[in-house]
Write a protein that holds these residues in place. Structure first.
Motif, short mmCIF file in Angstrom:
data_model
loop_
_atom_site.label_atom_id
_atom_site.label_comp_id
_atom_site.label_asym_id
_atom_site.label_seq_id
_atom_site.Cartn_x
_atom_site.Cartn_y
_atom_site.Cartn_z
N ALA A 156 61.44 7.14 -50.39
CA ALA A 156 61.76 7.46 -48.99
C ALA A 156 63.19 7.03 -48.66
CB ALA A 156 60.77 6.78 -48.06
N HIS A 157 63.55 5.82 -49.07
CA HIS A 157 64.87 5.24 -48.77
C HIS A 157 65.26 4.35 -49.94
CE1 HIS A 157 64.52 6.54 -44.55
NE2 HIS A 157 63.25 6.18 -44.65
N CYS A 194 71.68 3.34 -47.49
CA CYS A 194 70.52 4.05 -48.02
C CYS A 194 71.06 5.29 -48.71
CB CYS A 194 69.55 4.44 -46.92
SG CYS A 194 68.26 5.57 -47.50
N THR A 196 69.32 7.94 -49.81
CA THR A 196 68.57 9.19 -49.72
C THR A 196 69.10 10.00 -48.53
OG1 THR A 196 66.81 8.46 -48.21
CG2 THR A 196 66.48 8.05 -50.58
N CYS A 198 68.25 10.96 -45.63
CA CYS A 198 67.15 10.68 -44.70
C CYS A 198 67.52 10.93 -43.24
CB CYS A 198 66.67 9.25 -44.89
SG CYS A 198 67.89 7.99 -44.50
N MET A 209 70.97 3.34 -41.23
CA MET A 209 70.77 3.42 -42.67
C MET A 209 72.01 2.98 -43.44
SD MET A 209 67.84 4.23 -44.05
CE MET A 209 66.35 3.90 -43.11
#
Ligand SMILES: [Cu+2]
Length: 216
Positions: A156-157, A194, A196, A198, A209
């Motif tokens: 997810a992250h 992060c 990803t 997202c 993030m």
């Protein structure tokens, strides 16, 4: 025979009486047992614990709507993740609690691989979507697992600090709790990200993030 029985009863009474007296003496401040403790509170070599969590329902603005964000779990509640303070030269025990049940694609293909942690591994203490199955009448939990990488489709992250000596990278599965141990050996301010895809607003804004890891 009767006399013997009386003697026996008397002997029992004496034993009980003695026991009672012994208890009474010790409860009134008799010699205390020696207790040996292995207390380690305040020991600077113990890991320094940091808990951060990922929530999904914070509204960024009217355009970006809800975006995922990291928060630091403080003694009085949540704190911003824009600046995460840690001690230098001490093992950090980082716990990441992820409430996000959706995966996201990686910006770089190798970010499913753990790096910069002790043994280049992380402990996935719970992975609600993958690590448990629903039995006939009860949930069956397989338990945690130590891993050096994750299937990209699970992620997810990430919590990633590329500028650290060993490039910390902790991928976080959907709906999971992850524990990672690492150490920063040089004081400084290191940007965390992060990795990803997202949410554009979250990924570009400190306290969502991305942010700084401040070691001093
Ligand atoms: Cu993210």
């Amino acid at each position: 025979l009767v006399g013997g029985l009386v003697v026996g009863v008397l002997a029992l009474a004496l034993v009980l009486g003695g026991l009672g007296a012994g208890l009474a003496i010790s409860s009134q401040g008799g010699p205390k047992a020696t207790v040996t403790t292995t207390e380690t509170v305040g020991n600077s070599t113990a890991p320094y614990k940091v808990t951060i969590l990922i929530a999904t329902d914070s509204i960024f603005n009217a355009t970006a709507q809800d975006q995922p964000a990291y928060f630091v779990v403080g003694p009085d509640g949540l704190l911003s993740s824009s600046s995460i303070k840690i001690p230098v030269n001490r093992t950090i025990e980082l716990t990441i609690i992820n409430y996000d049940d959706g995966n996201a694609s990686l910006n770089f293909p190798n970010d499913n691989v753990v790096s910069g942690t002790v043994g280049n591994r992380i402990f996935v203490a719970s992975n609600d979507n993958i690590n448990s199955t629903q039995g006939a009448s009860q949930i069956v939990v397989r338990g945690g697992e130590t891993v050096s990488s994750l299937d990209p489709s699970q992620i997810a992250h990430t919590f990633t600090v590329p500028s650290l000596k060993n490039a910390l990278n902790v991928p976080v599965p959907v709906s999971s709790t992850v524990v990672a141990f690492f150490k920063v050996t040089k004081a400084g301010t290191y940007a965390w990200f992060c990795m990803t895809d997202c949410g554009d607003a979250a990924m570009s804004t400190p306290g969502w993030m991305r942010g700084n890891l401040v070691a001093s």
